[in-house]
Design a protein around this motif. Structure first.
Motif, PDB file in Angstrom:
ATOM      1  N   SER A   1      -2.423  -5.926  -0.149  1.00 29.89           N
ATOM      2  CA  SER A   1      -3.394  -5.029  -0.773  1.00 29.89           C
ATOM      3  C   SER A   1      -3.728  -3.866   0.161  1.00 29.89           C
ATOM      4  N   SER A   2      -4.099  -2.748  -0.441  1.00 37.21           N
ATOM      5  CA  SER A   2      -4.506  -1.581   0.355  1.00 37.21           C
ATOM      6  C   SER A   2      -5.699  -1.919   1.250  1.00 37.21           C
TER       7      SER A   2
ATOM      8  N   PHE B   1     -13.087  -0.411  -4.343  1.00 37.71           N
ATOM      9  CA  PHE B   1     -11.879   0.185  -4.893  1.00 37.71           C
ATOM     10  C   PHE B   1     -12.307   1.169  -5.988  1.00 37.71           C
ATOM     11  N   LEU B   2     -11.442   2.091  -6.340  1.00 40.23           N
ATOM     12  CA  LEU B   2     -11.574   2.908  -7.559  1.00 40.23           C
ATOM     13  C   LEU B   2     -12.928   3.622  -7.674  1.00 40.23           C
TER      14      LEU B   2
ATOM     15  N   TYR C   1      -8.116   6.755   3.001  1.00 41.39           N
ATOM     16  CA  TYR C   1      -7.442   7.481   1.916  1.00 41.39           C
ATOM     17  C   TYR C   1      -5.928   7.369   2.066  1.00 41.39           C
ATOM     18  N   ASN C   2      -5.269   7.012   0.988  1.00 45.95           N
ATOM     19  CA  ASN C   2      -3.801   7.012   0.932  1.00 45.95           C
ATOM     20  C   ASN C   2      -3.167   6.268   2.111  1.00 45.95           C
TER      21      ASN C   2
ATOM     22  N   PRO D   1       0.801  -1.235   0.000  1.00 45.50           N
ATOM     23  CA  PRO D   1       0.000   0.000   0.000  1.00 45.50           C
ATOM     24  C   PRO D   1       0.829   1.279   0.000  1.00 45.50           C
TER      25      PRO D   1
ATOM     26  N   SER E   1       0.737  -1.716  -7.634  1.00 44.06           N
ATOM     27  CA  SER E   1       0.470  -1.252  -6.276  1.00 44.06           C
ATOM     28  C   SER E   1      -0.308  -2.337  -5.526  1.00 44.06           C
ATOM     29  N   GLY E   2      -0.111  -2.401  -4.222  1.00 45.25           N
ATOM     30  CA  GLY E   2      -0.859  -3.363  -3.408  1.00 45.25           C
ATOM     31  C   GLY E   2      -0.588  -4.785  -3.837  1.00 45.25           C
ATOM     32  N   GLU E   3      -1.661  -5.497  -4.106  1.00 44.45           N
ATOM     33  CA  GLU E   3      -1.594  -6.900  -4.549  1.00 44.45           C
ATOM     34  C   GLU E   3      -1.910  -6.916  -6.051  1.00 44.45           C
TER      35      GLU E   3
ATOM     36  N   LEU F   1       0.359   5.626  -8.380  1.00 49.22           N
ATOM     37  CA  LEU F   1      -0.122   4.871  -7.217  1.00 49.22           C
ATOM     38  C   LEU F   1       0.943   4.497  -6.192  1.00 49.22           C
TER      39      LEU F   1
ATOM     40  N   ILE G   1      -5.439  -7.740  -7.767  1.00 47.25           N
ATOM     41  CA  ILE G   1      -6.646  -6.937  -7.534  1.00 47.25           C
ATOM     42  C   ILE G   1      -6.521  -5.641  -8.324  1.00 47.25           C
ATOM     43  N   TYR G   2      -7.314  -5.512  -9.362  1.00 50.33           N
ATOM     44  CA  TYR G   2      -7.307  -4.315 -10.222  1.00 50.33           C
ATOM     45  C   TYR G   2      -5.877  -3.916 -10.630  1.00 50.33           C
TER      46      TYR G   2
ATOM     47  N   LYS H   1      -7.533   7.427  -4.782  1.00 54.41           N
ATOM     48  CA  LYS H   1      -6.696   6.637  -3.859  1.00 54.41           C
ATOM     49  C   LYS H   1      -7.351   6.396  -2.498  1.00 54.41           C
ATOM     50  N   ALA H   2      -8.620   6.037  -2.555  1.00 55.73           N
ATOM     51  CA  ALA H   2      -9.327   5.765  -1.303  1.00 55.73           C
ATOM     52  C   ALA H   2     -10.213   4.531  -1.451  1.00 55.73           C
ATOM     53  N   LEU H   3     -10.440   3.880  -0.343  1.00 60.91           N
ATOM     54  CA  LEU H   3     -11.313   2.700  -0.305  1.00 60.91           C
ATOM     55  C   LEU H   3     -12.552   3.026   0.503  1.00 60.91           C
TER      56      LEU H   3
HETATM   57  C1  LIG Z   1      -5.771   0.264  -9.661  1.00 58.15           C
HETATM   58  S1  LIG Z   1      -6.405  -0.105  -8.059  1.00 58.15           S
HETATM   59  C2  LIG Z   1      -5.069  -1.039  -7.417  1.00 58.15           C
HETATM   60  C3  LIG Z   1      -5.380  -1.809  -6.162  1.00 58.15           C
HETATM   61  C4  LIG Z   1      -4.185  -2.539  -5.618  1.00 58.15           C
HETATM   62  N1  LIG Z   1      -3.813  -3.624  -6.482  1.00 58.15           N
HETATM   63  C5  LIG Z   1      -4.373  -3.057  -4.186  1.00 58.15           C
HETATM   64  O1  LIG Z   1      -4.368  -4.275  -3.980  1.00 58.15           O
HETATM   65  O2  LIG Z   1      -4.479  -2.235  -3.279  1.00 58.15           O
HETATM   66  C6  LIG Z   1      -6.266   1.463  -7.298  1.00 58.15           C
HETATM   67  C7  LIG Z   1      -7.286   1.627  -6.183  1.00 58.15           C
HETATM   68  O3  LIG Z   1      -6.875   0.898  -5.035  1.00 58.15           O
HETATM   69  C8  LIG Z   1      -7.135   1.624  -3.854  1.00 58.15           C
HETATM   70  N2  LIG Z   1      -5.840   1.991  -3.253  1.00 58.15           N
HETATM   71  C9  LIG Z   1      -4.616   1.686  -3.708  1.00 58.15           C
HETATM   72  N3  LIG Z   1      -3.670   2.108  -2.853  1.00 58.15           N
HETATM   73  C10 LIG Z   1      -4.329   2.701  -1.824  1.00 58.15           C
HETATM   74  C11 LIG Z   1      -3.917   3.305  -0.602  1.00 58.15           C
HETATM   75  N4  LIG Z   1      -2.631   3.390  -0.267  1.00 58.15           N
HETATM   76  N5  LIG Z   1      -4.870   3.808   0.223  1.00 58.15           N
HETATM   77  C12 LIG Z   1      -6.179   3.689  -0.087  1.00 58.15           C
HETATM   78  N6  LIG Z   1      -6.627   3.108  -1.222  1.00 58.15           N
HETATM   79  C13 LIG Z   1      -5.717   2.617  -2.076  1.00 58.15           C
HETATM   80  C14 LIG Z   1      -7.944   2.849  -4.278  1.00 58.15           C
HETATM   81  O4  LIG Z   1      -9.313   2.489  -4.263  1.00 58.15           O
HETATM   82  C15 LIG Z   1      -7.461   3.063  -5.697  1.00 58.15           C
HETATM   83  O5  LIG Z   1      -8.414   3.761  -6.451  1.00 58.15           O
END
Ligand SMILES: C[S@@+](CC[C@H](N)C(=O)[O-])C[C@H]1O[C@@H](n2cnc3c(N)ncnc32)[C@H](O)[C@@H]1O
Length: 250
Positions: free
Chosen positions: A111-112, A163-164, A191-192, A10, A81-83, A36, A86-87, A220-222
């Motif tokens: 993942s975030s 997400f997104l 967020y972030n 994240p 980014s993240g995992e 990201l 997932i997206y 960048k928020a869930l």
């Molecule tokens: C393209 S997707 C990638 C997700 C990523 N693969 C994951 O597992 O976190 C991007 C979305 O993931 C979420 N996201 C990714 N990084 C984040 C973070 N550090 N804080 C909050 N949301 C995050 C947001 O919803 C963002 O719009």
């Protein structure tokens, strides 16, 4: 193996896996999603590593960089980014590499959504509260398959994570309300997470969308919806109940 898809977590460098950390340090070519990831992660790379921001590239250009890197016997690390699963839009990249007979390995990341759960200090699958997690998004330019509409998804109980979709928070929550969810159902926005400027907002269907608007959060928020956010249990899990026996604790 010369090509790696690597989950970069994240944001917090300490949340990189040991394997991700070592591959980033070994990479000759490091392709990263500039919008990201935490740029501090790039500082782990060697001085002469070629750093490429994929945000300005199309699929064909990314694949060309990978193919040329492999021809030159370089180690190519493609960060997600993240995992990655997932997206991460990695399937199309894998399929292109398959077409070119280029082998690759995938290194999972945190993942975030799991970083957000940690910050919220919740269990996404709290016993007797929720045993189901839905990871989804609102429809954007990427269309959702039939049957995955928010109307359908919101007819299922459990912990729902978007997400997104932060720019559509009001529309999403309105669908849940019209589908019978209690107006006081807790909702959180993360967020972030684990990055500078992180914000964790707790609220309910009643107030969270206006809180997000007030704070001008647009990306960048869930969004996390569900009773698990209350951090309350009616019953503790069976796993550690002294009267519950199992293979490891007869
Ligand atoms: C393209 S997707 C990638 C997700 C990523 N693969 C994951 O597992 O976190 C991007 C979305 O993931 C979420 N996201 C990714 N990084 C984040 C973070 N550090 N804080 C909050 N949301 C995050 C947001 O919803 C963002 O719009």
């Amino acid at each position: 193996m010369n090509v790696f898809f690597v989950g970069s977590g994240p944001g917090d460098i300490e949340l990189l896996t040991v394997k991700a950390n070592s591959l980033i340090k070994k990479a000759d070519i490091l392709i990263y999603p500039g919008s990201l990831i935490n740029k501090e992660i790039l500082k782990l790379a060697k001085k002469d590593t070629l750093l490429i921001d994929s945000a300005i590239l199309n699929l064909k250009e990314i694949i060309e960089i990978v193919i040329n890197g492999v021809k030159d016997k370089k180690i190519v690390v493609r960060l997600a980014s993240g995992e990655p699963s997932i997206y991460g839009a990695i399937l199309e990249q894998m399929l292109e590499l398959d077409k070119n007979d280029i082998p690759y390995e995938i290194v999972p990341g945190i993942s975030s959504i799991f970083a957000a759960a940690a910050k919220l200090k919740i269990e996404l699958t709290a016993p007797e509260v929720s045993q189901t997690i839905i990871l989804t998004r609102a429809e954007g330019r990427t269309k959702k398959p039939a049957g995955e509409e928010i109307e359908k998804i919101s007819s299922i109980k459990g912990t729902h994570c978007y997400f997104l979709s932060i720019d559509k928070i009001k529309t999403i929550l309105d669908v849940y309300i019209s589908n019978g969810w209690d107006i006081n159902t807790p909702v959180a926005v993360a967020y972030n997470v684990t990055n500078k400027g992180e914000q964790i907002i707790r609220g309910s269907f009643k107030n969270i969308a206006s809180e997000v608007e007030k704070r001008n959060i647009k990306n960048k928020a869930l969004i996390i919806i569900g009773e698990v956010l209350k951090r309350r249990l009616q019953y503790y899990s069976k796993l550690y109940d002294p009267t519950f026996t199992h293979g490891y604790r007869p």
